[in-house]
Design a protein around this motif. Structure first.
Motif, PDB file in Angstrom:
ATOM      1  N   ALA A  77      12.027  -5.568  -4.763  1.00 49.96           N
ATOM      2  CA  ALA A  77      12.553  -5.616  -3.392  1.00 49.96           C
ATOM      3  C   ALA A  77      12.124  -4.407  -2.564  1.00 49.96           C
ATOM      4  O   ALA A  77      11.791  -4.553  -1.382  1.00 49.96           O
ATOM      5  CB  ALA A  77      14.072  -5.719  -3.415  1.00 49.96           C
ATOM      6  N   ASP A  78      12.088  -3.213  -3.166  1.00 50.15           N
ATOM      7  CA  ASP A  78      11.714  -2.028  -2.391  1.00 50.15           C
ATOM      8  C   ASP A  78      10.254  -2.084  -1.942  1.00 50.15           C
ATOM      9  O   ASP A  78       9.917  -1.656  -0.841  1.00 50.15           O
ATOM     10  CB  ASP A  78      11.989  -0.737  -3.166  1.00 50.15           C
ATOM     11  N   LYS A  79       9.406  -2.667  -2.755  1.00 51.95           N
ATOM     12  CA  LYS A  79       7.994  -2.807  -2.387  1.00 51.95           C
ATOM     13  C   LYS A  79       7.843  -3.839  -1.263  1.00 51.95           C
ATOM     14  O   LYS A  79       7.057  -3.651  -0.341  1.00 51.95           O
ATOM     15  CB  LYS A  79       7.185  -3.228  -3.617  1.00 51.95           C
ATOM     16  N   GLN A  80       8.605  -4.919  -1.334  1.00 50.56           N
ATOM     17  CA  GLN A  80       8.563  -5.933  -0.282  1.00 50.56           C
ATOM     18  C   GLN A  80       9.036  -5.347   1.046  1.00 50.56           C
ATOM     19  O   GLN A  80       8.425  -5.593   2.092  1.00 50.56           O
ATOM     20  CB  GLN A  80       9.432  -7.133  -0.662  1.00 50.56           C
ATOM     21  N   THR A  81      10.093  -4.550   1.005  1.00 49.28           N
ATOM     22  CA  THR A  81      10.619  -3.916   2.211  1.00 49.28           C
ATOM     23  C   THR A  81       9.595  -2.946   2.793  1.00 49.28           C
ATOM     24  O   THR A  81       9.386  -2.911   4.012  1.00 49.28           O
ATOM     25  CB  THR A  81      11.939  -3.187   1.904  1.00 49.28           C
ATOM     26  N   ALA A  82       8.959  -2.165   1.928  1.00 54.43           N
ATOM     27  CA  ALA A  82       7.944  -1.203   2.386  1.00 54.43           C
ATOM     28  C   ALA A  82       6.790  -1.942   3.064  1.00 54.43           C
ATOM     29  O   ALA A  82       6.325  -1.537   4.136  1.00 54.43           O
ATOM     30  CB  ALA A  82       7.436  -0.372   1.217  1.00 54.43           C
ATOM     31  N   TYR A  83       6.337  -3.032   2.455  1.00 55.53           N
ATOM     32  CA  TYR A  83       5.231  -3.817   3.027  1.00 55.53           C
ATOM     33  C   TYR A  83       5.599  -4.340   4.415  1.00 55.53           C
ATOM     34  O   TYR A  83       4.799  -4.282   5.340  1.00 55.53           O
ATOM     35  CB  TYR A  83       4.876  -4.975   2.093  1.00 55.53           C
ATOM     36  N   GLN A  84       6.827  -4.846   4.568  1.00 56.89           N
ATOM     37  CA  GLN A  84       7.266  -5.388   5.857  1.00 56.89           C
ATOM     38  C   GLN A  84       7.317  -4.319   6.942  1.00 56.89           C
ATOM     39  O   GLN A  84       7.188  -4.618   8.132  1.00 56.89           O
ATOM     40  CB  GLN A  84       8.628  -6.065   5.717  1.00 56.89           C
ATOM     41  N   ALA A  85       7.478  -3.056   6.550  1.00 51.91           N
ATOM     42  CA  ALA A  85       7.559  -1.957   7.521  1.00 51.91           C
ATOM     43  C   ALA A  85       6.177  -1.526   8.023  1.00 51.91           C
ATOM     44  O   ALA A  85       6.077  -0.838   9.031  1.00 51.91           O
ATOM     45  CB  ALA A  85       8.272  -0.758   6.905  1.00 51.91           C
TER      46      ALA A  85
END
Length: 140
Positions: A77-85
């Motif tokens: 989840a943290d990688k997905q959030t970082a990508y979306q940013a």
């Protein structure tokens, strides 16, 4: 602690690489000629150009392919959030990278990712050579 020092060193190398073209460009600029009918005064600085009245329209986020969606779904989840940013430019650039470079891309700071995405192809290749060298040195 060691991991944060590695990231700091990698960020420093990336920033040095990014700043080099800007410094060269600044050295190549020539002073502008005074307008006809005016005299140039070396002690008086030129007025700054007026600010742009309208910001450029943001680039829409790219639509990921089915393969990219499957890969993103496998990320924590943290990688997905970082990508979306990331900006659309950084997201597009990420998908253009080889698997090896994608792994290295994740190790960069978000600011370095954004800067790398905006470089020319020749600047990017030079940056990747330096990034790889730095990561290899950190690994040994």
């Amino acid at each position: 602690m060691h991991k944060s020092l590695n990231r700091f060193g990698l960020a420093g190398a990336a920033m040095a690489l990014v700043m080099a073209p800007a410094m060269v460009g600044a050295q190549e600029q020539t002073p502008s000629e005074p307008m006809p009918g005016t005299t140039a005064s070396p002690s008086m600085p030129e007025a700054a150009p007026p600010p742009a009245t309208q910001a450029p329209a943001p680039i829409p986020a790219p639509e990921p392919t089915a393969e990219q969606v499957a890969q993103m779904d496998s990320w924590p989840a943290d990688k997905q959030t970082a990508y979306q940013a990331w900006s659309p430019e950084a997201q597009n650039y990420f998908w253009s990278l080889t698997d090896e470079r994608q792994e290295m891309f994740w190790r960069l700071t978000d600011g370095d990712k954004e800067t790398l995405a905006k470089l020319t192809d020749s600047q990017r290749e030079s940056a990747w050579a330096q990034i790889k060298t730095k990561l290899d040195a950190l690994s040994s």
